[in-house]
Design a protein around this motif. Structure first.
Motif, PDB file in Angstrom:
ATOM      1  N   CYS A 242       0.926  -1.316   0.066  1.00 35.51           N
ATOM      2  CA  CYS A 242       0.071   0.004  -0.100  1.00 35.51           C
ATOM      3  C   CYS A 242       0.895   1.165  -0.083  1.00 35.51           C
ATOM      4  O   CYS A 242       2.059   1.066   0.825  1.00 35.51           O
TER       5      CYS A 242
ATOM      6  N   PRO B 228      -7.089  -5.247  -1.455  1.00 35.46           N
ATOM      7  CA  PRO B 228      -7.375  -4.098  -0.715  1.00 35.46           C
ATOM      8  C   PRO B 228      -6.436  -3.854   0.390  1.00 35.46           C
ATOM      9  O   PRO B 228      -6.424  -5.094   1.321  1.00 35.46           O
ATOM     10  N   CYS B 229      -6.077  -2.832   0.835  1.00 33.88           N
ATOM     11  CA  CYS B 229      -5.254  -2.704   2.011  1.00 33.88           C
ATOM     12  C   CYS B 229      -6.213  -2.756   3.151  1.00 33.88           C
ATOM     13  O   CYS B 229      -7.217  -2.309   3.300  1.00 33.88           O
TER      14      CYS B 229
ATOM     15  N   SER C 151      -4.026  -7.334  -7.223  1.00 34.44           N
ATOM     16  CA  SER C 151      -3.868  -6.233  -6.123  1.00 34.44           C
ATOM     17  C   SER C 151      -4.946  -6.692  -5.125  1.00 34.44           C
ATOM     18  O   SER C 151      -5.664  -7.679  -5.457  1.00 34.44           O
TER      19      SER C 151
ATOM     20  N   GLU D 205       0.292   4.098   1.048  1.00 31.77           N
ATOM     21  CA  GLU D 205       0.377   4.599   2.385  1.00 31.77           C
ATOM     22  C   GLU D 205       1.008   4.008   3.728  1.00 31.77           C
ATOM     23  O   GLU D 205       1.416   4.266   4.563  1.00 31.77           O
TER      24      GLU D 205
ATOM     25  N   CYS E 132      -6.959   1.160   4.662  1.00 30.83           N
ATOM     26  CA  CYS E 132      -7.543   2.156   3.975  1.00 30.83           C
ATOM     27  C   CYS E 132      -8.190   1.664   2.711  1.00 30.83           C
ATOM     28  O   CYS E 132      -9.028   2.359   2.033  1.00 30.83           O
ATOM     29  N   ALA E 133      -8.339   0.284   2.377  1.00 31.23           N
ATOM     30  CA  ALA E 133      -9.078  -0.364   1.443  1.00 31.23           C
ATOM     31  C   ALA E 133      -8.731   0.096  -0.014  1.00 31.23           C
ATOM     32  O   ALA E 133      -9.274  -0.341  -0.930  1.00 31.23           O
ATOM     33  N   THR E 134      -7.605   0.737  -0.047  1.00 28.48           N
ATOM     34  CA  THR E 134      -7.183   1.337  -1.487  1.00 28.48           C
ATOM     35  C   THR E 134      -6.404  -0.130  -2.074  1.00 28.48           C
ATOM     36  O   THR E 134      -5.640  -0.897  -1.363  1.00 28.48           O
ATOM     37  N   PRO E 135      -6.497  -0.419  -3.224  1.00 33.04           N
ATOM     38  CA  PRO E 135      -6.212  -1.736  -4.025  1.00 33.04           C
ATOM     39  C   PRO E 135      -4.613  -1.483  -3.724  1.00 33.04           C
ATOM     40  O   PRO E 135      -3.850  -0.333  -4.470  1.00 33.04           O
ATOM     41  N   ALA E 136      -3.763  -2.340  -3.301  1.00 29.21           N
ATOM     42  CA  ALA E 136      -2.320  -2.234  -3.164  1.00 29.21           C
ATOM     43  C   ALA E 136      -2.041  -3.335  -4.235  1.00 29.21           C
ATOM     44  O   ALA E 136      -2.132  -4.477  -4.250  1.00 29.21           O
TER      45      ALA E 136
END
Ligand SMILES: [Zn+2]
Length: 92
Positions: free
Chosen positions: A8, A28-29, A26, A10, A32-36
Protein backbone atom coordinates in the motif's frame (compact mmCIF):
# COMPACT_ATOMS: atom_id res chain seq x y z
CA UNK A 1 -0.57 -22.19 0.84
CA UNK A 2 1.72 -19.35 -0.15
CA UNK A 3 2.32 -15.91 1.27
CA UNK A 4 1.93 -13.08 -1.24
CA UNK A 5 3.07 -9.55 -0.52
CA UNK A 6 1.33 -6.36 -1.53
CA UNK A 7 2.39 -2.77 -0.95
CA UNK A 8 0.00 0.00 0.00
CA UNK A 9 1.42 3.41 -0.93
CA UNK A 10 0.39 4.77 2.46
CA UNK A 11 0.60 1.81 4.88
CA UNK A 12 3.43 -0.27 3.45
CA UNK A 13 3.69 -4.03 3.01
CA UNK A 14 0.90 -6.46 3.75
CA UNK A 15 0.96 -10.23 3.44
CA UNK A 16 -1.90 -12.40 2.27
CA UNK A 17 -2.00 -16.22 2.41
CA UNK A 18 -3.59 -17.79 -0.67
CA UNK A 19 -3.33 -21.18 -2.39
CA UNK A 20 -0.46 -21.28 -4.87
CA UNK A 21 -1.33 -19.70 -8.19
CA UNK A 22 -4.36 -17.76 -6.95
CA UNK A 23 -2.70 -14.43 -6.11
CA UNK A 24 -4.55 -11.39 -7.41
CA UNK A 25 -2.76 -8.48 -9.06
CA UNK A 26 -3.88 -6.28 -6.17
CA UNK A 27 -5.46 -6.70 -2.74
CA UNK A 28 -7.39 -4.10 -0.76
CA UNK A 29 -5.34 -2.61 2.05
CA UNK A 30 -6.86 -3.62 5.44
CA UNK A 31 -6.36 -0.06 6.73
CA UNK A 32 -7.58 2.13 3.88
CA UNK A 33 -9.16 -0.36 1.40
CA UNK A 34 -7.09 1.13 -1.43
CA UNK A 35 -6.00 -1.54 -3.96
CA UNK A 36 -2.39 -2.41 -3.12
CA UNK A 37 -0.35 -3.80 -6.04
CA UNK A 38 1.46 -7.10 -5.69
CA UNK A 39 5.17 -7.14 -4.83
CA UNK A 40 7.19 -9.95 -6.37
CA UNK A 41 9.75 -11.48 -4.03
CA UNK A 42 12.06 -14.47 -4.13
CA UNK A 43 10.30 -17.68 -3.07
CA UNK A 44 11.28 -19.02 0.33
CA UNK A 45 12.35 -22.47 -0.82
CA UNK A 46 15.36 -23.03 1.43
CA UNK A 47 13.47 -23.89 4.61
CA UNK A 48 15.16 -27.19 5.27
CA UNK A 49 13.87 -30.69 4.76
CA UNK A 50 10.46 -31.69 3.46
CA UNK A 51 9.54 -32.74 7.01
CA UNK A 52 10.36 -29.24 8.29
CA UNK A 53 8.42 -27.59 5.48
CA UNK A 54 5.39 -29.80 6.21
CA UNK A 55 5.56 -28.82 9.87
CA UNK A 56 5.81 -25.13 8.99
CA UNK A 57 2.87 -25.43 6.57
CA UNK A 58 0.76 -27.27 9.18
CA UNK A 59 1.58 -24.65 11.78
CA UNK A 60 0.70 -21.82 9.43
CA UNK A 61 -2.57 -23.53 8.48
CA UNK A 62 -3.70 -23.55 12.12
CA UNK A 63 -3.83 -19.74 12.03
CA UNK A 64 -6.69 -19.59 9.55
CA UNK A 65 -7.92 -23.20 9.40
CA UNK A 66 -7.75 -24.53 12.98
CA UNK A 67 -8.78 -28.12 13.58
CA UNK A 68 -12.30 -28.28 14.96
CA UNK A 69 -13.06 -30.76 17.71
CA UNK A 70 -16.46 -31.69 19.13
CA UNK A 71 -15.25 -32.49 22.65
CA UNK A 72 -12.18 -32.02 24.82
CA UNK A 73 -9.67 -34.90 24.72
CA UNK A 74 -10.29 -37.74 27.15
CA UNK A 75 -7.99 -38.08 30.16
CA UNK A 76 -6.64 -41.37 28.82
CA UNK A 77 -5.43 -39.62 25.67
CA UNK A 78 -3.19 -37.26 27.66
CA UNK A 79 0.36 -38.66 27.73
CA UNK A 80 1.69 -39.20 31.24
CA UNK A 81 5.27 -38.51 32.26
CA UNK A 82 7.19 -41.64 33.23
CA UNK A 83 9.81 -39.94 35.37
CA UNK A 84 10.20 -41.98 38.60
CA UNK A 85 11.12 -38.80 40.47
CA UNK A 86 7.57 -37.55 39.94
CA UNK A 87 6.19 -40.48 41.98
CA UNK A 88 8.17 -39.30 45.02
CA UNK A 89 6.67 -35.80 44.97
CA UNK A 90 4.20 -34.99 47.79
CA UNK A 91 0.54 -35.33 46.85
CA UNK A 92 -2.15 -32.89 47.97
ZN1 LIG B 1 -3.41 1.45 3.08
Amino acid sequence: MAIYQYRCAEHGLLEVARPIGTAADSEPCPDCATPAPRVFTAPRLALGSARNRALIDRTARTADQPAVVSAPPSRRAVPQAHDPALARLPRP
